[in-house]
Enzyme design. Structure first.
Site, short mmCIF file in Angstrom:
data_model
loop_
_atom_site.label_atom_id
_atom_site.label_comp_id
_atom_site.label_asym_id
_atom_site.label_seq_id
_atom_site.Cartn_x
_atom_site.Cartn_y
_atom_site.Cartn_z
N ARG A 1 -0.41 16.20 -2.02
CA ARG A 1 -1.74 15.89 -1.50
C ARG A 1 -2.49 17.20 -1.38
NH1 ARG A 1 -0.59 11.78 3.22
NH2 ARG A 1 -2.81 12.06 3.46
N ASP B 1 0.87 -1.18 0.00
CA ASP B 1 0.00 0.00 0.00
C ASP B 1 0.90 1.23 0.00
OD1 ASP B 1 -1.24 1.35 3.06
OD2 ASP B 1 0.79 0.79 2.62
N LYS B 2 0.34 2.37 -0.38
CA LYS B 2 1.18 3.58 -0.36
C LYS B 2 0.74 4.45 0.81
CE LYS B 2 1.86 8.01 -1.51
NZ LYS B 2 1.00 9.16 -1.34
N THR B 3 -0.43 5.01 0.71
CA THR B 3 -0.90 5.85 1.81
C THR B 3 -2.38 6.07 1.64
OG1 THR B 3 -1.20 8.22 1.61
CG2 THR B 3 0.77 7.38 0.66
#
EC number: 7.6.2.1
Length: 1030
Positions: A580, A371-373
């Site tokens: 983000r 997973d990344k985030t």
């Protein structure tokens, strides 16, 4: 991290009911509640032995040996001393029982430690001490700072001046960020904690359920004038397994034992059985088939004379060594050694092996899912580290990057220093002033819309109280439930607007000129997964203006802010840079508008049915036509050495899939940054599809592309899997890399399951937060990264590492070695058993198919234990290449993916070797034996032991000093034991020259051809690893 006994899940889950809990009066309960004990054990005192034995004998293997041993009590079937069958079986069982007992005792001690922690309880006799296991529903419990919350409670009082407390929830939901919790206002206002027992009040709580992020309840005080009613939500709860991070709190217990949120959220992980174990099981079944065939052939050659059915049984017993009993024990002990080696490797410190039954799985991984985030409040990082840097402020007409932050600073400064002059200024300054005021508005909004609290700590010079009073910069730390919130507040501090104080109802900002601005907090709408946004309503004390500020993800905010033509485009641009993005907006409210809203909001919060829906509807009435202020871009730093690690994995033939909750652009950008997608690779971005027809067209478009990475969103993935599961998986499996964005935790687990079913290959899942647990438990190998998000993933994983880069060594070195060594060990144990069985078959056929054992009593036990056990087991230390070479040439790992170290081909080769050696030794001994039968035992047995020791030496690729010790020790113990074996072996005969030359000839004939073949093969068709070692 706490589980109730397994059967409490099946029974009693259905009778959960809402409850009314009287404060401080557990005796007033209306139903029976479970005891507050935590129990992680598999067995109790009475079920331990039956349970362990049942789990052992449910396997075909062990049951077969038990039946064999029992058959020796029947006189007609007895083949020799009882202990020849019972001792090996007993040994296997004792080792297993000891291992289970140690695990159970460890578990019991861990549980006991938790259950006997002492807490303070408020009672009519004052404060009394109570064990965690003695806490009941309705008790008033005092929890100190840094103490674990013992049961699910409603928060009544805190010692903190600001009237709130922080919780650490990393053991519950995997997030390391602190959560803010609020006490019930009515009880917080009481003069002392003792007054809680004087008032007549109760809490109405919903029935126990799994949801740790929501709670519905009400607090009622009956003796107030008028009676007080307050709504309770998640903000008023203290769940068990969380830790109090600030102050001392008092709470009333509402759930205990198996009804705790943390217990109901712990699923029983599936028991993982390695592919290697299944393959070995398959080979033993083949061996069992061979055993039955050989026994039938022997009886057939006797022409089924006499009581032939008894003869079949006697032959089955006689050749029972074809199926090796020591195989399981050797492999289990080997796995324990491999696990110990992983723990002790200084190059990957802090690595923990939680599932010691599957280390060899790491040697044949085909798909790695990482997973990344997550983009929202719950931030999990596997590839990225939890370091956030503010990169960009975008106002639509103008954007400020890292290099132009001084401009922002001057705008903010001028906003607070400019005296309101008359508007005689030229037009240019007017434009400039509007830019200035827009920047100032944006910065002020960012400084106000958050859940960050500044905490002051003493720094040796200034003590805490003084630091708080003077807002001392050097003593301030920001505490929040998300690292990007902190990075935003730190950024506003750097441009001149500093958050210096905050409590339940107010916030203080310091301007560049040192002036303190006071704001009253009227309402806070916290961040949730569903809403993807957070809001706050504040009143500026100096002007009395009421403003509603809001920030959130662009997906939801685009429908809330007034129409504009730049939001979508700029969000896309910033996301492509790997930032983000958050959208910040505001709306001014008049006093009447706010009063009207508050009345409706309080009403909605008090309803018990459909509360969340009603509350959401009221809030949405405010979220319209908001003024768009700015976009913020925050960057995630990649962990160290992620790129080289992914490069190694790719070269090793492992396909990497990234499953993330992030936006499409951000996920694609991270994949490029981490070199998951190489520079020259095409990327196919799967267009959003909602219907069967769209999915069909899009899949056809994707089919035309070759060797390109796939990026797909969770929604489109769901549609594809619903209608075209087979076609989609077939195409995706051919891609060099796949990125799935906007994935839910259950989707992650579903993808892992589909990969296993469709490809039959082994998968490894890597994650580090609570949302990765289901994926980690579903994969063949689960690896948890212990990050800043707490330990939930690493506790659920089979292996846990401290950094992503350690994964390379874990697979390339330890995984590869464990698999190759397990394969060598299992085939050698089978070879050892087949040799002696071949000799028995030759012996029986020469002596008119008599069911008489060749070796009796101690010889047969000694053969598979004292004489050959250590050299054969020392194969777990063997390695074909140095670990540096294995890391440098990951292509070596690719060879293992075909499963060549243990296949039907290698098994067949070892069977042929066993038959050849067994026949040579037996026929050699028969040809050369003297007139007495006793000498054939001496010659054949000594040749057999020497052959085994030489074969181990032939198989070893890199010598270790322990291997040499094992070989010499075995030989010495055999020579020494000859003194006691005079009933089988003539002690005078073995000291003669004729014995020595006969044994030497037989051993050479059985081993020399194999040595020559090995040399020729290494010379003319060397394996890959030997090219690197020479």
């Amino acid at each position: 991290s706490s589980v109730c006994c397994p059967w409490s899940r099946c029974c009693g889950m259905g009778d959960f009911r809402p409850r009314t809990v009287w404060l401080g009066h557990p005796e007033k309960r209306e139903q029976r509640y479970p005891r507050n004990v935590i129990n992680n054990q598999k067995y109790n005192f009475f079920t331990f032995l039956p349970g362990v034995l049942f789990n052992q004998f449910k396997y075909f293997f062990n049951l077969y040996f038990l039946l064999l041993a029992c058959s020796q009590f029947v006189e007609e079937l007895r083949l020799g001393a009882l202990y020849t069958y019972w001792v090996p079986l007993g040994l296997v069982l004792i080792i297993t029982i000891m291992r289970e007992a140690i695990e159970e005792i460890r578990c019991y001690l861990r549980d006991k430690e938790v259950n006997s922690q002492i807490y303070s309880k408020l009672s009519t006799r004052g404060t009394v001490k109570v064990k965690s296991s003695g806490i009941q529903v309705g008790d008033l419990i005092i929890v100190e700072k840094n103490q674990r919350v013992p049961a699910d409670m409603i928060f009544l009082r805190t010692s903190e001046r600001n009237g709130s407390c922080f919780l650490r929830t990393d053991q519950l939901d995997g997030e390391t960020d602190w959560k803010l919790r609020l006490p019930v206002a009515c009880t917080q206002r009481l003069p002392t904690a003792g007054d809680l027992l004087q008032i007549r009040s109760y809490v109405y709580a919903e029935e126990p359920n799994i949801d740790i992020h929501n709670f519905i309840g009400t607090f009622t005080r009956e003796d107030g004038d008028p009676p007080v009613n307050e709504s309770l939500s998640i903000e008023n709860t203290l769940w068990a397994s969380t830790v109090i991070a600030s102050g001392t709190v008092v709470g009333v217990v509402i759930y205990t034992g198996k009804e705790l949120r943390s217990v109901m959220n712990t699923s029983n992980p599936r028991h993982k059985v390695g592919l290697f174990d299944l393959e070995v099981n398959c080979l033993t079944k083949i061996l069992f088939g061979a055993l039955v065939v050989v026994s039938l052939v022997m009886v057939a050659l006797q022409h089924f004379a006499g009581r032939w059915y008894l003869q079949i049984f006697r032959f089955l017993l006689l050749f029972s060594h074809i199926v090796p009993i020591s195989l399981r024990v050797n492999l289990d002990m080997g796995k324990m050694v491999f696990s110990w080696m992983i723990k002790k490797d200084s190059k990957i410190p802090g690595t923990v092996v939680r599932a010691s039954t599957i280390p060899e799985q790491l040697g044949r991984i085909s798909y790695l899912l990482t997973d990344k985030t997550g983009v929202t409040r719950q931030i999990y990082r596997t590839l990225t580290q939890n370091e956030m840097v503010f990169r960009r402020l975008h106002l639509g007409t103008v954007a400020y990057g890292m290099d132009s932050m001084d401009e922002v600073q001057s705008h903010v400064f001028s906003a607070y220093t400019q005296v309101k002059t008359s508007s005689r200024a030229p037009a240019a300054t007017k434009v400039r002033k509007t830019i200035s005021s827009r920047v100032h508005e944006a910065v002020k909004a960012i400084a106000l819309v958050h859940n960050v609290t500044p905490v002051y700590e003493s720094n040796g010079v200034t003590d805490q109280a003084e630091a708080e009073q003077h807002y001392e910069d050097t003593c301030r730390v920001y505490q929040a439930s998300s690292p990007d919130e902190v990075s935003l507040v730190q950024w506003t501090e750097s441009v001149g607007l500093t958050l210096v104080g905050r409590d339940q109802s107010s916030m203080q900002l310091r301007t560049p000129t040192g002036q303190i601005l006071n704001f009253t907090i009227l309402q806070i709408f916290p961040f949730t997964y569903e809403s993807k946004r957070m809001g706050i309503i504040v009143r500026d004390e100096s002007t009395g203006e009421i403003t509603f500020y809001m920030k959130g993800a662009d997906v939801v905010m685009s429908g809330i802010v007034q129409y504009n033509d730049w939001l979508e485009e700029e969000c896309g641009n910033m996301a492509r840079e790997g930032l983000r993005v958050l959208v910040v907006s505001k709306k001014s409210l008049t006093e009447e508008q706010y009063q009207d809203f508050e009345a409706r909001y309080v009403q909605a919060k008090l309803s018990v049915h459909d509360r969340s829906l009603k509350v959401a509807t009221v809030i949405e009435s405010l979220e319209m036509e908001m003024e768009l202020l700015c976009l913020t871009g925050v960057e995630d730093q990649l962990q160290t050495d992620v790129r080289p690690t992914l490069e190694i994995l790719r070269n090793a033939g492992i396909k990497v899939w990234m499953l993330t909750g992030d936006k499409l652009e951000t996920a694609t950008c991270t994949a490029k940054n981490a070199h998951l997608i190489t520079r020259n690779q095409d990327i196919h971005i799967f267009r959003p599809v909602t219907t069967r027809g769209e999915a069909h067209l899009e899949l056809n478009a994707f089919r035309r592309k070759h060797d390109c990475a796939l990026v797909i969103s969770g929604d489109s993935l769901e549609v594809c899997l619903k209608y075209y599961e087979y076609e989609f998986m077939e195409l995706a499996c051919q891609c060099p890399a796949v990125v799935c964005c906007r994935c839910t935790p259950t989707q992650k687990a579903q993808i892992v399951r589909l990969l296993q079913e469709r490809t039959g290959k082994l998968t490894c899942a890597v994650g580090d937060g609570g949302n990765d647990v289901s994926m980690i438990q579903e994969a063949d190998c689960g690896v948890g990264v212990e990050g800043k998000e707490g330990k939930q993933a690493s506790l659920a994983a089979d292996f846990s590492v401290t950094q992503f880069k350690h994964l390379g060594r874990l697979l390339m070195v330890h995984g590869r070695n464990s698999y190759k060594r397990s394969a060598a060990l299992s085939q050698f144990v089978i070879h050892r058993s087949l040799c002696i069985s071949t000799m028995q078959a030759v012996f029986s056929s020469v002596f008119y198919f008599a069911s008489v054992p060749l070796y009796q009593g101690f010889l047969i036990i000694g053969y598979s234990t004292i004489y050959t056990m250590f050299p054969v087991f020392s194969l777990v230390l063997d390695k074909d290449v140095k670990s540096e070479v294995a890391m440098l040439y990951p292509e070596l790992y690719k060879d293992l993916l075909k499963g060549r170290p243990l296949s039907f081909k290698t098994f067949l080769i070892w069977v042929l070797i066993s038959i050849y050696q067994g026949s040579i030794i037996m026929y050699g001994a028969l040809l050369l034996f003297e007139s007495e039968f006793v000498h054939i035992v001496a010659i054949s047995f000594t040749s057999l032991i020497l052959t085994e020791l030489l074969m181990v030496a032939l198989t070893i690729q890199t010598w270790h000093w322990l291997m040499i010790v094992a070989e010499l020790l075995s030989l010495a113990s055999y020579v020494a034991s000859l003194v006691f074996l005079h009933e089988f072996i003539d002690i005078y005969f073995i000291t003669t020259v004729s014995f020595l030359w006969k044994v030497t000839v037989i051993t050479l004939v059985s081993c020399l051809p194999l040595y020559i073949l090995k040399y020729l093969r290494r010379r003319f068709s060397p394996p890959n690893y030997s090219k690197l070692t020479s």
